[in-house]
Design a protein around this motif. Structure first.
Motif, mmCIF file in Angstrom:
data_model
loop_
_atom_site.group_PDB
_atom_site.id
_atom_site.type_symbol
_atom_site.label_atom_id
_atom_site.label_comp_id
_atom_site.label_asym_id
_atom_site.label_seq_id
_atom_site.Cartn_x
_atom_site.Cartn_y
_atom_site.Cartn_z
ATOM 1 N N TRP A 74 0.805 -1.223 0.000
ATOM 2 C CA TRP A 74 0.000 0.000 0.000
ATOM 3 C C TRP A 74 0.844 1.282 0.000
ATOM 4 O O TRP A 74 0.333 2.351 -0.306
ATOM 5 C CB TRP A 74 -0.934 0.023 1.213
ATOM 6 N N ILE A 75 2.099 1.181 0.312
ATOM 7 C CA ILE A 75 2.944 2.367 0.435
ATOM 8 C C ILE A 75 3.084 3.120 -0.894
ATOM 9 O O ILE A 75 2.945 4.334 -0.922
ATOM 10 C CB ILE A 75 4.325 1.998 1.040
ATOM 11 N N PRO A 76 3.343 2.458 -2.034
ATOM 12 C CA PRO A 76 3.421 3.209 -3.291
ATOM 13 C C PRO A 76 2.119 3.923 -3.640
ATOM 14 O O PRO A 76 2.130 5.064 -4.107
ATOM 15 C CB PRO A 76 3.759 2.146 -4.341
ATOM 16 N N THR A 77 0.990 3.265 -3.377
ATOM 17 C CA THR A 77 -0.308 3.894 -3.657
ATOM 18 C C THR A 77 -0.531 5.109 -2.758
ATOM 19 O O THR A 77 -0.960 6.171 -3.231
ATOM 20 C CB THR A 77 -1.449 2.879 -3.444
ATOM 21 N N LEU A 78 -0.232 4.966 -1.489
ATOM 22 C CA LEU A 78 -0.368 6.102 -0.574
ATOM 23 C C LEU A 78 0.589 7.230 -0.942
ATOM 24 O O LEU A 78 0.244 8.418 -0.813
ATOM 25 C CB LEU A 78 -0.137 5.648 0.866
ATOM 26 N N GLY A 79 1.774 6.852 -1.414
ATOM 27 C CA GLY A 79 2.725 7.868 -1.862
ATOM 28 C C GLY A 79 2.197 8.658 -3.048
ATOM 29 O O GLY A 79 2.353 9.882 -3.116
ATOM 30 N N LYS A 80 1.565 7.965 -3.983
ATOM 31 C CA LYS A 80 0.976 8.653 -5.144
ATOM 32 C C LYS A 80 -0.155 9.571 -4.708
ATOM 33 O O LYS A 80 -0.291 10.684 -5.214
ATOM 34 C CB LYS A 80 0.487 7.636 -6.173
ATOM 35 N N TRP A 81 -0.980 9.125 -3.797
ATOM 36 C CA TRP A 81 -2.061 9.968 -3.289
ATOM 37 C C TRP A 81 -1.499 11.198 -2.579
ATOM 38 O O TRP A 81 -2.026 12.302 -2.718
ATOM 39 C CB TRP A 81 -2.958 9.195 -2.336
ATOM 40 N N LEU A 82 -0.450 10.984 -1.822
ATOM 41 C CA LEU A 82 0.177 12.095 -1.112
ATOM 42 C C LEU A 82 0.723 13.123 -2.085
ATOM 43 O O LEU A 82 0.502 14.333 -1.916
ATOM 44 C CB LEU A 82 1.295 11.577 -0.201
ATOM 45 N N THR A 83 1.435 12.676 -3.115
ATOM 46 C CA THR A 83 1.996 13.632 -4.067
ATOM 47 C C THR A 83 0.903 14.349 -4.850
ATOM 48 O O THR A 83 1.026 15.537 -5.134
ATOM 49 C CB THR A 83 2.973 12.951 -5.040
ATOM 50 N N LYS A 84 -0.169 13.644 -5.176
ATOM 51 C CA LYS A 84 -1.284 14.304 -5.870
ATOM 52 C C LYS A 84 -1.924 15.362 -4.977
ATOM 53 O O LYS A 84 -2.261 16.452 -5.441
ATOM 54 C CB LYS A 84 -2.336 13.283 -6.308
ATOM 55 N N SER A 85 -2.101 15.061 -3.710
ATOM 56 C CA SER A 85 -2.689 16.021 -2.777
ATOM 57 C C SER A 85 -1.808 17.258 -2.639
ATOM 58 O O SER A 85 -2.303 18.398 -2.661
ATOM 59 C CB SER A 85 -2.889 15.387 -1.407
ATOM 60 N N ILE A 86 -0.518 17.040 -2.496
ATOM 61 C CA ILE A 86 0.402 18.179 -2.383
ATOM 62 C C ILE A 86 0.403 18.984 -3.678
ATOM 63 O O ILE A 86 0.369 20.219 -3.655
ATOM 64 C CB ILE A 86 1.818 17.679 -2.027
ATOM 65 N N ALA A 87 0.423 18.302 -4.822
ATOM 66 C CA ALA A 87 0.451 18.992 -6.112
ATOM 67 C C ALA A 87 -0.805 19.825 -6.324
ATOM 68 O O ALA A 87 -0.732 20.976 -6.786
ATOM 69 C CB ALA A 87 0.608 17.977 -7.240
ATOM 70 N N ILE A 88 -1.954 19.284 -5.964
ATOM 71 C CA ILE A 88 -3.207 20.038 -6.119
ATOM 72 C C ILE A 88 -3.211 21.245 -5.191
ATOM 73 O O ILE A 88 -3.619 22.345 -5.587
ATOM 74 C CB ILE A 88 -4.417 19.118 -5.871
ATOM 75 N N SER A 89 -2.749 21.070 -3.962
ATOM 76 C CA SER A 89 -2.707 22.193 -3.020
ATOM 77 C C SER A 89 -1.783 23.303 -3.515
ATOM 78 O O SER A 89 -2.137 24.483 -3.465
ATOM 79 C CB SER A 89 -2.240 21.710 -1.650
ATOM 80 N N VAL A 90 -0.617 22.929 -4.003
ATOM 81 C CA VAL A 90 0.326 23.929 -4.512
ATOM 82 C C VAL A 90 -0.239 24.616 -5.756
ATOM 83 O O VAL A 90 -0.143 25.843 -5.895
ATOM 84 C CB VAL A 90 1.696 23.277 -4.803
ATOM 85 N N ALA A 91 -0.851 23.856 -6.647
ATOM 86 C CA ALA A 91 -1.426 24.435 -7.860
ATOM 87 C C ALA A 91 -2.566 25.405 -7.527
ATOM 88 O O ALA A 91 -2.669 26.477 -8.132
ATOM 89 C CB ALA A 91 -1.933 23.332 -8.784
#
Length: 147
Positions: free
Chosen positions: A35-52
Motif C-alpha cells: 500500500w505504500i506506493p499507492t499512498l505515496g501517489k495519493w500524497l503527491t497528488k494532494s500536495i500537487a493540487i494544493s500547490v497548484a
C-alpha cells in the motif's frame, strides 16, 4: 490548474518513489508494503493540487487587483473631471494623456494584493458569514472542475 497540478505531481512522484517509499516500507509491517506506493501517489497528488491551487490563487489575486484598481481609478478620473477638479493639469479629460490613473491604480493594486495575501485569499471576518454560501459554491466548482 489541473495541468499545473499534474506537472507538479510528476516532479514530486519520482523522488518520493525512489527515496520515500523504500524508507517507509522498512518502517511499516511487511503486510502493508503493497500500500505504500499507492499512498505515496495519493500524497503527491494532494500536495500537487494544493500547490497548484495556491499558485492559481496568487495569480488570480494579482490579476484581479490590477483590473479592479484600474477600473476604480478610471471611474475616479471621470468623476474628478466631471466636477472640474484637475490638480493643476495632472488630471485631464482623456485618460490616455495622463499617468495619474496608472500610478494611483498600481498603488491601489499593491495594497489590494497585499490585503488579499495577508488574509490568505479568504474573505475577512465580518463578511465571511455573509459570503459563506458563495464559498461553498466556489469550493464545489473547484472540485467539479478538478475531477
Amino acid at each position: 490548474t489541473v495541468a499545473l497540478a499534474a506537472s507538479i505531481n510528476v516532479f514530486l512522484t519520482k523522488p518520493l518513489q525512489k527515496y520515500g517509499v523504500p524508507a517507509v516500507q522498512k518502517a511499516v509491517p511487511d503486510k502493508y508494503d503493497k500500500w505504500i506506493p499507492t499512498l505515496g501517489k495519493w500524497l503527491t497528488k494532494s500536495i500537487a493540487i494544493s500547490v497548484a491551487y495556491y499558485i492559481q490563487a496568487v495569480m488570480s489575486a494579482f490579476a484581479s487587483s490590477l483590473t479592479g484598481s484600474l477600473m476604480m481609478t478610471t471611474a475616479l478620473l471621470k468623476i474628478l473631471t466631471k466636477n472640474g477638479f484637475q490638480m493643476k493639469g495632472v488630471i485631464t479629460e482623456n485618460p490616455d494623456e495622463t499617468y495619474f490613473d496608472e500610478v494611483v491604480g498600481y498603488v491601489l493594486a499593491f495594497f489590494g494584493f497585499t490585503f488579499q495575501f495577508r488574509h490568505g485569499f479568504d474573505v475577512p471576518f465580518p463578511l465571511n458569514y455573509l459570503f459563506f454560501p458563495l464559498e461553498i459554491a466556489e469550493t464545489y466548482l473547484r472540485w467539479s472542475i478538478t475531477n
